[in-house]
Enzyme design. Structure first.
Site, mmCIF file in Angstrom:
data_model
loop_
_atom_site.group_PDB
_atom_site.id
_atom_site.type_symbol
_atom_site.label_atom_id
_atom_site.label_comp_id
_atom_site.label_asym_id
_atom_site.label_seq_id
_atom_site.Cartn_x
_atom_site.Cartn_y
_atom_site.Cartn_z
ATOM 1 N N CYS A 2 0.951 -1.082 -0.028
ATOM 2 C CA CYS A 2 0.002 -0.089 0.031
ATOM 3 C C CYS A 2 0.942 1.292 -0.097
ATOM 4 O O CYS A 2 2.009 1.205 0.343
ATOM 5 C CB CYS A 2 -0.954 0.097 1.284
ATOM 6 S SG CYS A 2 -1.897 -1.502 1.508
ATOM 7 N N ARG A 28 2.062 1.523 -5.961
ATOM 8 C CA ARG A 28 2.043 0.629 -4.790
ATOM 9 C C ARG A 28 0.692 -0.283 -4.600
ATOM 10 O O ARG A 28 0.743 -1.106 -3.610
ATOM 11 C CB ARG A 28 2.482 1.280 -3.538
ATOM 12 C CG ARG A 28 3.745 2.020 -3.648
ATOM 13 C CD ARG A 28 4.077 2.735 -2.297
ATOM 14 N NE ARG A 28 4.371 1.937 -1.339
ATOM 15 C CZ ARG A 28 5.681 1.424 -1.017
ATOM 16 N NH1 ARG A 28 6.482 1.509 -1.572
ATOM 17 N NH2 ARG A 28 5.615 0.348 0.098
ATOM 18 N N TRP A 83 -3.499 -1.882 -1.641
ATOM 19 C CA TRP A 83 -3.594 -3.355 -2.194
ATOM 20 C C TRP A 83 -4.043 -4.354 -0.991
ATOM 21 O O TRP A 83 -3.186 -4.583 -0.099
ATOM 22 C CB TRP A 83 -1.972 -3.614 -2.723
ATOM 23 C CG TRP A 83 -1.885 -4.902 -3.307
ATOM 24 C CD1 TRP A 83 -1.858 -5.095 -4.700
ATOM 25 C CD2 TRP A 83 -1.360 -6.178 -2.962
ATOM 26 N NE1 TRP A 83 -1.634 -6.248 -5.219
ATOM 27 C CE2 TRP A 83 -1.287 -7.103 -3.941
ATOM 28 C CE3 TRP A 83 -1.082 -6.927 -1.503
ATOM 29 C CZ2 TRP A 83 -0.917 -8.378 -3.702
ATOM 30 C CZ3 TRP A 83 -0.687 -8.132 -1.342
ATOM 31 C CH2 TRP A 83 -0.550 -8.897 -2.585
ATOM 32 N N ASN A 109 -0.066 0.366 6.148
ATOM 33 C CA ASN A 109 0.632 -0.702 5.147
ATOM 34 C C ASN A 109 1.076 -1.708 5.854
ATOM 35 O O ASN A 109 1.946 -1.501 6.729
ATOM 36 C CB ASN A 109 1.831 0.126 4.382
ATOM 37 C CG ASN A 109 2.592 -0.609 3.369
ATOM 38 O OD1 ASN A 109 1.914 -1.653 2.808
ATOM 39 N ND2 ASN A 109 3.724 -0.043 3.274
ATOM 40 N N GLY A 110 0.890 -2.827 5.492
ATOM 41 C CA GLY A 110 1.595 -4.104 5.987
ATOM 42 C C GLY A 110 0.339 -4.875 6.566
ATOM 43 O O GLY A 110 -0.709 -5.127 6.108
ATOM 44 N N GLU A 479 12.472 -13.914 -18.055
ATOM 45 C CA GLU A 479 12.273 -12.401 -17.607
ATOM 46 C C GLU A 479 11.141 -11.920 -18.736
ATOM 47 O O GLU A 479 10.360 -11.425 -18.506
ATOM 48 C CB GLU A 479 13.387 -11.474 -17.773
ATOM 49 C CG GLU A 479 13.020 -10.015 -17.456
ATOM 50 C CD GLU A 479 12.327 -9.639 -16.145
ATOM 51 O OE1 GLU A 479 12.069 -10.650 -15.354
ATOM 52 O OE2 GLU A 479 11.861 -8.456 -16.139
ATOM 53 N N LYS A 483 7.432 -10.676 -18.315
ATOM 54 C CA LYS A 483 6.960 -9.387 -18.543
ATOM 55 C C LYS A 483 5.548 -9.492 -19.261
ATOM 56 O O LYS A 483 4.782 -8.702 -19.017
ATOM 57 C CB LYS A 483 8.159 -8.863 -19.460
ATOM 58 C CG LYS A 483 8.548 -7.414 -19.365
ATOM 59 C CD LYS A 483 9.164 -6.860 -18.165
ATOM 60 C CE LYS A 483 8.715 -7.532 -16.684
ATOM 61 N NZ LYS A 483 9.254 -7.198 -15.695
ATOM 62 N N GLU A 486 2.724 -10.346 -16.914
ATOM 63 C CA GLU A 486 2.366 -9.359 -15.914
ATOM 64 C C GLU A 486 1.427 -8.632 -16.613
ATOM 65 O O GLU A 486 0.537 -8.111 -16.081
ATOM 66 C CB GLU A 486 3.684 -8.694 -15.361
ATOM 67 C CG GLU A 486 4.421 -9.394 -14.428
ATOM 68 C CD GLU A 486 5.468 -8.716 -13.880
ATOM 69 O OE1 GLU A 486 6.259 -8.195 -14.647
ATOM 70 O OE2 GLU A 486 5.590 -8.363 -12.729
ATOM 71 N N HIS A 502 11.868 -32.036 -23.186
ATOM 72 C CA HIS A 502 11.562 -32.878 -22.170
ATOM 73 C C HIS A 502 10.234 -32.802 -21.501
ATOM 74 O O HIS A 502 9.776 -33.422 -20.459
ATOM 75 C CB HIS A 502 12.758 -32.636 -20.971
ATOM 76 C CG HIS A 502 14.098 -33.050 -21.231
ATOM 77 N ND1 HIS A 502 14.431 -34.248 -21.783
ATOM 78 C CD2 HIS A 502 15.198 -32.102 -21.638
ATOM 79 C CE1 HIS A 502 15.803 -34.355 -22.053
ATOM 80 N NE2 HIS A 502 16.355 -33.016 -22.074
ATOM 81 N N LYS A 601 3.943 -2.771 -6.827
ATOM 82 C CA LYS A 601 5.289 -2.818 -7.413
ATOM 83 C C LYS A 601 6.039 -3.375 -6.136
ATOM 84 O O LYS A 601 7.171 -4.034 -6.499
ATOM 85 C CB LYS A 601 5.431 -1.333 -7.588
ATOM 86 C CG LYS A 601 6.994 -0.979 -7.660
ATOM 87 C CD LYS A 601 7.074 -0.896 -9.423
ATOM 88 C CE LYS A 601 8.555 -0.852 -9.672
ATOM 89 N NZ LYS A 601 9.125 -1.671 -10.949
HETATM 90 O O1 M6R Z 1 11.520 -4.825 -5.419
HETATM 91 P P1 M6R Z 1 11.917 -6.209 -5.832
HETATM 92 O O2 M6R Z 1 12.917 -6.351 -6.709
HETATM 93 O O3 M6R Z 1 12.500 -7.037 -4.717
HETATM 94 O O4 M6R Z 1 10.610 -6.851 -6.359
HETATM 95 C C1 M6R Z 1 10.569 -8.304 -6.394
HETATM 96 C C2 M6R Z 1 9.292 -8.646 -7.505
HETATM 97 O O5 M6R Z 1 8.287 -8.485 -6.748
HETATM 98 C C3 M6R Z 1 9.368 -7.889 -8.708
HETATM 99 O O6 M6R Z 1 10.420 -7.941 -9.448
HETATM 100 C C4 M6R Z 1 8.126 -8.130 -9.478
HETATM 101 O O7 M6R Z 1 8.137 -9.469 -10.000
HETATM 102 C C5 M6R Z 1 8.088 -6.990 -10.438
HETATM 103 N N1 M6R Z 1 6.489 -6.655 -10.647
HETATM 104 C C6 M6R Z 1 8.554 -7.544 -11.999
HETATM 105 O O8 M6R Z 1 8.083 -6.722 -13.056
#
Ligand code: M6R
Length: 606
Positions: A2, A28, A83, A109-110, A479, A483, A486, A502, A601
């Site tokens: 959050c 966030r 969030w 937040n938490g 990656e 991407k 996501e 495999h 994020k």
């Molecule tokens: O802040 P961080 O790099 O530790 O975050 C880790 C993951 O949550 C972050 O990389 C997430 O996978 C991103 N949304 C990637 O695009």
């Protein structure tokens, strides 16, 4: 997770500051948003507005003259963008939360781990809850303390003493011109303006108003007072703590879109600049040396990486680099590391985390430290929890990244990992140093000439996408798939190219494009070409990401070209093409690119 903002300033400006800050913090969390304002009038009252949905839903009820929830004016205020963890995104579950008598409003937040027991006791004592959140217990704990005669600050401290878990909590009280905040395992930064003071989960929330910041530590309390920008940081006993004031190294414009349609596109295009920032002053090309005074004592004989998401892919790349230099190294998913901690011995444990706040990564590092490991943080965020908890820190200097899907920070993580291996375990690798020097301009060439948009258009309707690569390009494939999933919500998987046969090959059809990352002309590229032939034989469309040095193009329907460079930097260039491919596919599908569904994020819960 959050986002929190708080402000003590002028009554006619505070609401604007809060709304501006929430806009900057939406990355966030964006399930719901809300604000609460208070003034210092005797018998004063709180004004609260909150709405489920993205910030625009709140904007539509916040018009500077008032709302159905009350007149939104006051010199002190707090805001929140959520969030969800406890309870779905509804108006009632949105923050701020208030007590039964509307004397206090809080944002959180938490996660409050002991909330259920506290809630049961408070309900038994007659408190009425209006939400399903864990956070609301705090307002009733404060209320109970106020009823016993505590001052606002005393009641806030009493409530914080009762809760367990991770939190940043901020509160305002009717009739009190102050904002109170406390943190434990959750980010909080204080901003010092000329005539206003701020607290927030992250600097972009108030960067436009000040570049002077203070970082409170876990267990500390913050009080912002009206009149002359007064602020204090104190410990749990109320003892004032002297804190250093830092200056932020980046500008407010860095958190804007600069004319791009999305933050993500802007951040993809910013990579030449962010890579330059990462490398600046650290590469002595003439001497063939890397200058990293912050880690010069490090001499790792074995390495463990811990990380999550995109950062885990950077960690895989990093472990491969250390192994290539003869140093045993392994990358672990941070969330799994703690479930079965490997023998640590003399290993250096490196936490890779853009935000520096990822709960899984922090836990893994704490576990390692608890077992005697030396730890290094590789992070983007100055003053973040990871930076303060690890013995050593290497900043990737990518600048603020707002798009939820990481792009420029991945490139800078890879560049910083090269600096790290060059500085610690490689003895002058001039070829890599030269490739790093050229990296910003080669990334620029990829951005200038990429045909990813056209290729993405051709496959925007595909049912699933598979990404393959070997060696360093395996982390690029993983990656690329992350991407795509996501931001497009389409099924995408990354595989080691040799592993396809495999099992996953069973999924390959004419409907599933295979994106093959094959750079260089060595054995890895040749073998990847072999795997490409296997998918081509099954009718799958092939998109090759290549520097043209292998004959992969012969079997590809489309090519995404990258300039010839060292294999290590080729991985960065290939990932830029895959970022663009994901971005344009998501744009074709009309997705919410900067704020993809269900994601945030910075993930500050385990
Ligand atoms: O802040 P961080 O790099 O530790 O975050 C880790 C993951 O949550 C972050 O990389 C997430 O996978 C991103 N949304 C990637 O695009």
């Amino acid at each position: 997770m959050c986002g929190i903002i708080g402000c003590v300033g002028r009554p006619d400006e505070t609401l604007d500051v809060l709304m501006h800050g929430l806009g900057k913090l939406e990355y966030r969390g964006y399930d719901s948003a809300g604000v609460a304002l208070a003034d210092g009038d005797v018998g004063g009252r709180l004004a609260v507005a909150k709405r489920a949905g993205e910030l625009d839903a709140l904007r539509s009820v916040v018009d500077h003259t008032g709302t159905a929830d009350g007149d939104l004016e006051g010199s002190v205020g707090i805001g929140h963008t959520r969030w969800s963890t406890h309870g779905p995104p509804t108006d009632a579950n949105a923050h701020p939360h208030t007590d039964c008598g509307s004397r206090v409003a809080i944002v959180h937040n938490g996660i409050i781990e002991n909330f259920q027991g506290l809630r049961d006791d408070l309900e038994a004592a007659g408190h009425e809850f209006t939400s399903e959140t864990d956070s609301e217990v705090v307002t009733h704990l404060i209320e109970a303390a106020l009823d016993e005669g505590a001052s606002p600050e005393g009641a806030f401290r009493a409530a914080i003493a009762r809760i367990e878990g991770s939190y940043t909590i901020a509160a305002v009280f009717a009739g009190t011109e102050a904002v109170f905040a406390a943190r434990n395992d959750s980010p909080l930064v204080l901003g010092l303006g000329e005539s206003a003071t701020y607290i927030a989960s992250d600097i972009p929330a108030f960067r436009e108003f000040t570049d002077r910041v203070v970082y409170p530590d876990d267990g500390e309390f913050v009080r912002l007072d009206a009149g002359g920008g007064g602020w204090t940081v104190s410990d749990a006993d109320g003892e004032e703590i002297t804190k250093e004031i830092d200056t932020v190294a980046w500008d407010a414009e860095d958190t804007g879109k600069s004319g791009f349609e999305h933050f993500m596109l802007k951040e993809i295009h910013e990579q030449p600049r962010s890579l330059r920032q990462c490398l600046r002053g650290r590469v002595d090309e003439l001497g063939g040396r890397i200058e990293l005074p912050e880690i010069e004592e490090l001499d790792p004989t074995a390495v463990q990486f811990v990380a999550a998401g995109t950062s885990y892919h950077a960690a895989l790349y990093g472990a491969a680099l250390f192994r290539a230099a003869g140093v045993p190294a392994q990358a672990f998913l941070a969330s799994e590391y703690v479930t079965s901690v490997p023998p640590i011995g003399d290993d250096l444990v490196i936490g890779v985390t853009q935000s520096g706040e990822t709960a899984d990564t922090l836990s893994a590092l704490r576990e390692a430290r608890g077992r005697g490991a030396e730890t290094l943080a590789l992070t983007n965020v100055v003053g973040s929890t990871v930076a303060r908890e690890c013995e050593h820190v290497l900043y990737i200097r990518a600048g603020p990244e707002i798009g939820v899907a990481a792009s420029k920070t991945f490139a800078s993580q890879l560049a910083a990992i090269n600096l790290l291996t060059l500085a610690t375990v490689e003895d002058g690798n001039r070829e890599v140093i030269a490739a790093l020097r050229d990296l910003p301009s080669t990334v620029q060439a990829v951005l200038d000439e990429s045909t990813a948009e056209t290729v993405a258009d051709a496959y925007a309707d595909a049912g699933a996408y598979f990404f393959i690569g070997r060696g360093l390009n395996f982390s690029v494939a993983l990656e690329g798939a992350l991407k795509l999933k996501e931001i497009t919500y389409r099924h995408a998987e990354g595989f080691a190219a040799g592993e396809l046969k495999h099992g996953p090959l069973a999924l390959v059809t004419q409907e599933t494009p295979v994106i093959a990352v094959a750079t260089g002309d060595g054995e890895l590229a040749r073998k990847t070409v072999g795997n490409v032939k296997e998918v081509e034989a099954r009718g799958a469309p092939v998109i090759a990401v290549t520097d043209g040095r292998s004959d992969v193009e012969r079997y590809a329907d489309h090519v995404l070209s990258v300039p010839e460079t060292h294999p290590r930097t080729a991985a960065v260039l290939a990932s830029v093409q895959l970022q663009l491919f994901a971005y344009h596919t998501a744009a074709d599908l009309g997705r919410s690119i900067d704020k993809p569904r269900n994601l945030a994020k910075s993930v500050t819960v385990e």
